[in-house]
Write an enzyme that holds these catalytic residues in place. Sequence first.
Site, PDB file in Angstrom:
ATOM      1  N   GLU A 127     -15.926  51.100  69.168  1.00  0.00           N
ATOM      2  CA  GLU A 127     -15.820  51.544  67.779  1.00  0.00           C
ATOM      3  C   GLU A 127     -16.299  53.006  67.696  1.00  0.00           C
ATOM      4  O   GLU A 127     -17.310  53.327  68.305  1.00  0.00           O
ATOM      5  CB  GLU A 127     -16.688  50.695  66.852  1.00  0.00           C
ATOM      6  CG  GLU A 127     -16.431  51.021  65.387  1.00  0.00           C
ATOM      7  CD  GLU A 127     -17.275  50.182  64.416  1.00  0.00           C
ATOM      8  OE1 GLU A 127     -18.091  49.352  64.870  1.00  0.00           O
ATOM      9  OE2 GLU A 127     -17.107  50.393  63.211  1.00  0.00           O
ATOM     10  N   GLY A 268     -27.297  51.801  67.190  1.00  0.00           N
ATOM     11  CA  GLY A 268     -28.258  50.701  67.254  1.00  0.00           C
ATOM     12  C   GLY A 268     -27.681  49.510  67.996  1.00  0.00           C
ATOM     13  O   GLY A 268     -28.300  48.987  68.928  1.00  0.00           O
ATOM     14  N   ALA A 269     -26.500  49.084  67.585  1.00  0.00           N
ATOM     15  CA  ALA A 269     -25.882  47.916  68.212  1.00  0.00           C
ATOM     16  C   ALA A 269     -24.436  47.802  67.762  1.00  0.00           C
ATOM     17  O   ALA A 269     -24.023  48.454  66.803  1.00  0.00           O
ATOM     18  CB  ALA A 269     -26.635  46.647  67.832  1.00  0.00           C
ATOM     19  N   MET A 270     -23.665  46.925  68.441  1.00  0.00           N
ATOM     20  CA  MET A 270     -22.228  46.834  68.175  1.00  0.00           C
ATOM     21  C   MET A 270     -21.772  45.378  68.207  1.00  0.00           C
ATOM     22  O   MET A 270     -22.123  44.631  69.112  1.00  0.00           O
ATOM     23  CB  MET A 270     -21.496  47.690  69.217  1.00  0.00           C
ATOM     24  CG  MET A 270     -19.996  47.635  69.117  1.00  0.00           C
ATOM     25  SD  MET A 270     -19.422  48.292  67.516  1.00  0.00           S
ATOM     26  CE  MET A 270     -17.910  47.369  67.326  1.00  0.00           C
ATOM     27  N   GLU A 271     -20.949  45.036  67.211  1.00  0.00           N
ATOM     28  CA  GLU A 271     -20.586  43.646  66.948  1.00  0.00           C
ATOM     29  C   GLU A 271     -19.377  43.119  67.708  1.00  0.00           C
ATOM     30  O   GLU A 271     -18.718  42.186  67.234  1.00  0.00           O
ATOM     31  CB  GLU A 271     -20.311  43.496  65.452  1.00  0.00           C
ATOM     32  CG  GLU A 271     -19.016  44.184  64.939  1.00  0.00           C
ATOM     33  CD  GLU A 271     -19.207  45.583  64.372  1.00  0.00           C
ATOM     34  OE1 GLU A 271     -20.178  46.246  64.765  1.00  0.00           O
ATOM     35  OE2 GLU A 271     -18.383  46.011  63.537  1.00  0.00           O
ATOM     36  N   HIS A 304     -27.490  41.513  61.469  1.00  0.00           N
ATOM     37  CA  HIS A 304     -26.394  42.387  61.044  1.00  0.00           C
ATOM     38  C   HIS A 304     -25.175  42.213  61.963  1.00  0.00           C
ATOM     39  O   HIS A 304     -24.067  41.944  61.494  1.00  0.00           O
ATOM     40  CB  HIS A 304     -26.868  43.841  61.046  1.00  0.00           C
ATOM     41  CG  HIS A 304     -25.821  44.833  60.670  1.00  0.00           C
ATOM     42  ND1 HIS A 304     -25.694  45.320  59.397  1.00  0.00           N
ATOM     43  CD2 HIS A 304     -24.841  45.423  61.404  1.00  0.00           C
ATOM     44  CE1 HIS A 304     -24.678  46.170  59.352  1.00  0.00           C
ATOM     45  NE2 HIS A 304     -24.149  46.258  60.556  1.00  0.00           N
ATOM     46  N   GLU A 305     -25.391  42.342  63.256  1.00  0.00           N
ATOM     47  CA  GLU A 305     -24.245  42.260  64.178  1.00  0.00           C
ATOM     48  C   GLU A 305     -23.676  40.848  64.187  1.00  0.00           C
ATOM     49  O   GLU A 305     -22.463  40.667  64.245  1.00  0.00           O
ATOM     50  CB  GLU A 305     -24.641  42.710  65.592  1.00  0.00           C
ATOM     51  CG  GLU A 305     -25.302  44.089  65.691  1.00  0.00           C
ATOM     52  CD  GLU A 305     -24.547  45.219  64.986  1.00  0.00           C
ATOM     53  OE1 GLU A 305     -23.341  45.079  64.750  1.00  0.00           O
ATOM     54  OE2 GLU A 305     -25.203  46.239  64.650  1.00  0.00           O
ATOM     55  N   HIS A 308     -21.452  40.305  61.181  1.00  0.00           N
ATOM     56  CA  HIS A 308     -20.141  40.953  61.297  1.00  0.00           C
ATOM     57  C   HIS A 308     -19.075  39.981  61.809  1.00  0.00           C
ATOM     58  O   HIS A 308     -17.885  40.216  61.624  1.00  0.00           O
ATOM     59  CB  HIS A 308     -20.205  42.133  62.273  1.00  0.00           C
ATOM     60  CG  HIS A 308     -20.519  43.456  61.635  1.00  0.00           C
ATOM     61  ND1 HIS A 308     -19.921  43.898  60.477  1.00  0.00           N
ATOM     62  CD2 HIS A 308     -21.343  44.464  62.036  1.00  0.00           C
ATOM     63  CE1 HIS A 308     -20.379  45.117  60.186  1.00  0.00           C
ATOM     64  NE2 HIS A 308     -21.250  45.479  61.111  1.00  0.00           N
ATOM     65  N   GLU A 327     -19.235  47.400  56.663  1.00  0.00           N
ATOM     66  CA  GLU A 327     -20.615  47.852  56.878  1.00  0.00           C
ATOM     67  C   GLU A 327     -21.503  47.650  55.642  1.00  0.00           C
ATOM     68  O   GLU A 327     -22.610  47.120  55.741  1.00  0.00           O
ATOM     69  CB  GLU A 327     -20.641  49.306  57.353  1.00  0.00           C
ATOM     70  CG  GLU A 327     -20.030  49.529  58.743  1.00  0.00           C
ATOM     71  CD  GLU A 327     -20.697  48.711  59.843  1.00  0.00           C
ATOM     72  OE1 GLU A 327     -21.767  48.124  59.621  1.00  0.00           O
ATOM     73  OE2 GLU A 327     -20.116  48.651  60.950  1.00  0.00           O
TER      74      GLU A 327
HETATM   75  N1  BES Z   1     -20.410  48.713  63.826  1.00  0.00           N
HETATM   76  C1  BES Z   1     -21.685  49.330  63.942  1.00  0.00           C
HETATM   77  C2  BES Z   1     -21.874  50.092  65.223  1.00  0.00           C
HETATM   78  C3  BES Z   1     -21.240  51.458  65.208  1.00  0.00           C
HETATM   79  C4  BES Z   1     -21.787  52.469  64.474  1.00  0.00           C
HETATM   80  C5  BES Z   1     -20.129  51.740  65.950  1.00  0.00           C
HETATM   81  C6  BES Z   1     -21.205  53.723  64.479  1.00  0.00           C
HETATM   82  C7  BES Z   1     -19.543  52.978  65.945  1.00  0.00           C
HETATM   83  C8  BES Z   1     -20.095  53.997  65.227  1.00  0.00           C
HETATM   84  C9  BES Z   1     -22.804  48.296  63.870  1.00  0.00           C
HETATM   85  O1  BES Z   1     -22.482  47.123  63.228  1.00  0.00           O
HETATM   86  C10 BES Z   1     -23.894  48.923  63.059  1.00  0.00           C
HETATM   87  O2  BES Z   1     -23.701  49.115  61.894  1.00  0.00           O
HETATM   88  N2  BES Z   1     -25.011  49.264  63.683  1.00  0.00           N
HETATM   89  C11 BES Z   1     -26.086  49.975  63.065  1.00  0.00           C
HETATM   90  C12 BES Z   1     -27.274  49.115  62.854  1.00  0.00           C
HETATM   91  C13 BES Z   1     -27.182  48.288  61.629  1.00  0.00           C
HETATM   92  C14 BES Z   1     -28.316  47.336  61.485  1.00  0.00           C
HETATM   93  C15 BES Z   1     -27.094  49.108  60.355  1.00  0.00           C
HETATM   94  C16 BES Z   1     -26.431  51.101  64.005  1.00  0.00           C
HETATM   95  O3  BES Z   1     -25.948  51.080  65.142  1.00  0.00           O
HETATM   96  O4  BES Z   1     -27.144  52.004  63.600  1.00  0.00           O
HETATM   97 ZN    ZN Z   2     -22.474  47.212  61.108  1.00  0.00          ZN
END
Ligand code: BES
Ligand code: ZN
Length: 881
Positions: A127, A268-271, A304-305, A308, A327
């Site tokens: 992503e 932070g992380a990816m779903e 959160h993940e 998703h 999001e």
């Molecule tokens: N889908 C996002 C990860 C992401 C963020 C991919 C930006 C590509 C670009 C994931 O679900 C997400 O939102 N992660 C957040 C943490 C969340 C608890 C708000 C992050 O990575 O900061």
């Molecule tokens: Zn997210």
Amino acid sequence: MRSDDTPLIRLEDYRPSDWLIDTVDLDISLHPTKTRIRSQLALRPNPAGRPGAPLVLDGDELKLVAIRLDGLLIDEAAYSVTPQQLTLHAPPTRRFTLMIDTEVDPSANTKLMGLYLSSHVYCTQCEADGFRRISYFLDRPDVMSVYTVRLEARKLIAPVLLSNGNRVAAGELPGGERHFAIWHDPHPKPAYLFALVGGALDHVRQSYVTAEGRSVELAVYVEPGKADRAGWAMDCLVRCMRWDERVFGRNYDLDVFNIVAVSDFNMGAMENKGLNIFNDKYVLADPQTATDGDYASIEAIIAHEYFHNWTGNRITCRDWFQLCLKEGLTVFRDQEFSADERSRPVKRIADVRTLRTTQFSEDAGPLAHPVRPRAYKEINNFYTPTVYEKGAEVIRMLKLLVGEAAFRAGMDLYFERCDGTAATIEDFLGCFAETSGHDLTHFARWYEQAGTPTIVASGRYDAAARSYTLDLAQKTAPTPGQPEKQPVVLPVALGLVGGSGDLPLATTSEAYAGNGIVIFDQPSLSVTFTDVAEPPIPSLLRGFSAPVRLELDLDEAALLRLFSADSDPFNRWQAWQTVAMRALVEAGRDPGRLDALVTTGQALATGLRGFLTTQAPSDPAFAAQVLRLPALGDVAREIGRDVDPDAIQAAHRRLSTEIGHRLGPDLLDLRERLASAARYSPDAASAGRRALRNELLGLIALSAPDSGAQLAEAQFAAGDNLTDRLAALAAMTLIPGEAREALIARFAKTYAAEPLVLDKWLMAQALIPESGTLDRVRSLMQHPAFSLTNPNRVRALIGGFAANLTQFNRTDGEGYAFLAEIVIALDRTNPQVASRLLASFKSWRMLEPRRKALAETKLGMVANTPNLSRDVADIAERTLA
Ligand code: BES
Ligand code: ZN
């Protein structure tokens, strides 16, 4: 690439893909420098697309090795290929298969997008548009396919091979050195949810049976030797899965759910479907290496993940303009989960603090944009507090407007109707319009209009008529590209506080929706409440019912009364913050009024003394939030123009010191009483006690440095957990001198083998509000604990410095010069991390003229650097515009 040359992608230009891909078969042979990818795509013309259109596949730094159509080689004239694009000029106008071989070098992938190596572990981040760095593809979220993935690697290097879905086969290859695994994901998904992992990893596992009766094997994979730090993440996973069944009726839908922690990760992380990949900072926890704050963020991010899976994966976004559809909604869901697991009011206060610090400041500056942007050059720059946090606030308001029952029914309808599709905000809102009968057209403006509205409120009591009239007006300042603003729909939760608590609310106003909520959707509104027996104090925006600024002229006595008597805990906290904020704004504007803080300090200390002895011990987490004054950046934003960070810092310190002085021995007493002999536990109640204790320590450090230093040293020595030890270090950083340097050294020695702990150590130093900090940061860049290639290290040290209001904004401009230099250097290897750092300049326009001029020069220097990435060029350009 200069960003002026990059095309602007517009929402209004959306059109469906001309081609669809039903299935994707990937065969990936992992190798550190030469990974081979064979991709077989089952293509067909999209009935909604243009008939006979060419097939244009996206790529990014790709190398094509071979291509076949329905198994046959194709004429070179029939296609053209660059690293960015593969075009079939006249593809068959029926179903056909395309086989594409590419080769990539994971070890050279410093952008950490696509397939890369993170400390010997193969992993992916796709992503928003990383899949095109692995193979040529229709890399857009509305093209959804069923994936089958065969992975192959050396057994010794990658004994664990994971991808999305369920594992359907595995085995050894002849020769015994290599092995393979085949994964199949039955749920159609866009390419951005593809993932693979290969490496030598340990894991913890647990069996789970969903409410619907499906058995699921859960696993959390971590670097070898760290499995004993994965227990909390697993515990969080099980709790959030149950919560989603109970609260949203959502069950998990595969036989396995895997989480992998890697140490090099941009976000932070990816779903990814069935295979969430995490920054290890948001997985690993034990009392010695994670703080209470870490435990709480792990809980929130795991949830959160996981959430998703329904809001993002089963229902994805039609295009990236709809990003908040997944999001904002998923942040709302994770906030609700944490609120249910912990203290709801304290969670709300913490979330509102974050909202104001990150989102309100974005909305007040050059990077302001609507929750659903209308155009972008680089989508990675739109994963913002506005899309996430304000996006979540919009869902929260929607729930208030339609009510609990229609909200749940609307969510159910959304899940049923949009399952398996790539949806839009209109699809989503349509479900709630249907279940509630509300016309949500006006409400939808929240998605289109940028900027934080201000409510100006005043009230009049008419003793003869026994009525109270509340006058409300709303306005929103212009933002880039939106000079004129319209009124928005504001649910204003309110109460009228009388001598012995809330007065009954009676009104004939049509704007009153019942349940203490006024719907304010016009430029101005008057609401008269009748049968009001005594002059009340209005308590507006209870629970922060709308993401707005509130101007309401209550005097200090009325605010302090709300602090002690409001039935809404959020507004009790808010009343207190308002008293402090006003004093800080006054002294921050005019350093000549620093001495006026003595009076405020006195009033606050008097209020606090009673509060700390009677109520704080029963809700220490809330008390800790009360003690924490508004952040420097929030004061700066309230001041709004000609900001002098040094004056704000001086005011902040002076007010804390005054409060500390006046409370003196009470602070020590209370701190003693909060001490606990029990072993560390991360639960919310124990964390609350530590939070209050450590807030007190901070106050003591400022107001009585000698005893503060002693207490900090003792707390570090006695600490059986990182929360207390880090708080000791943070308190000590407020006290210049040899003892501080000694504790800094001791901390580094204690945690020399713990990179994630040393990140906190780097950050604590980067945040010291003293002129020596820049030199300190520069020399820490040479420390073995630092590395410019690891995003966590960069965010801790450089990001920490950029968040240091007085030192980033040094009067000599050296803070700006430093940041600009790092951004330019980092842009060559990791543009995403570089552009996020550059966004630290987002509030430069509110500074006083001298700093403003220096910031502008450095921003201009970045903007004029040749060969900038699209990410950095876009931020530089918009920040300067
Ligand atoms: N889908 C996002 C990860 C992401 C963020 C991919 C930006 C590509 C670009 C994931 O679900 C997400 O939102 N992660 C957040 C943490 C969340 C608890 C708000 C992050 O990575 O900061
Ligand atoms: Zn997210």
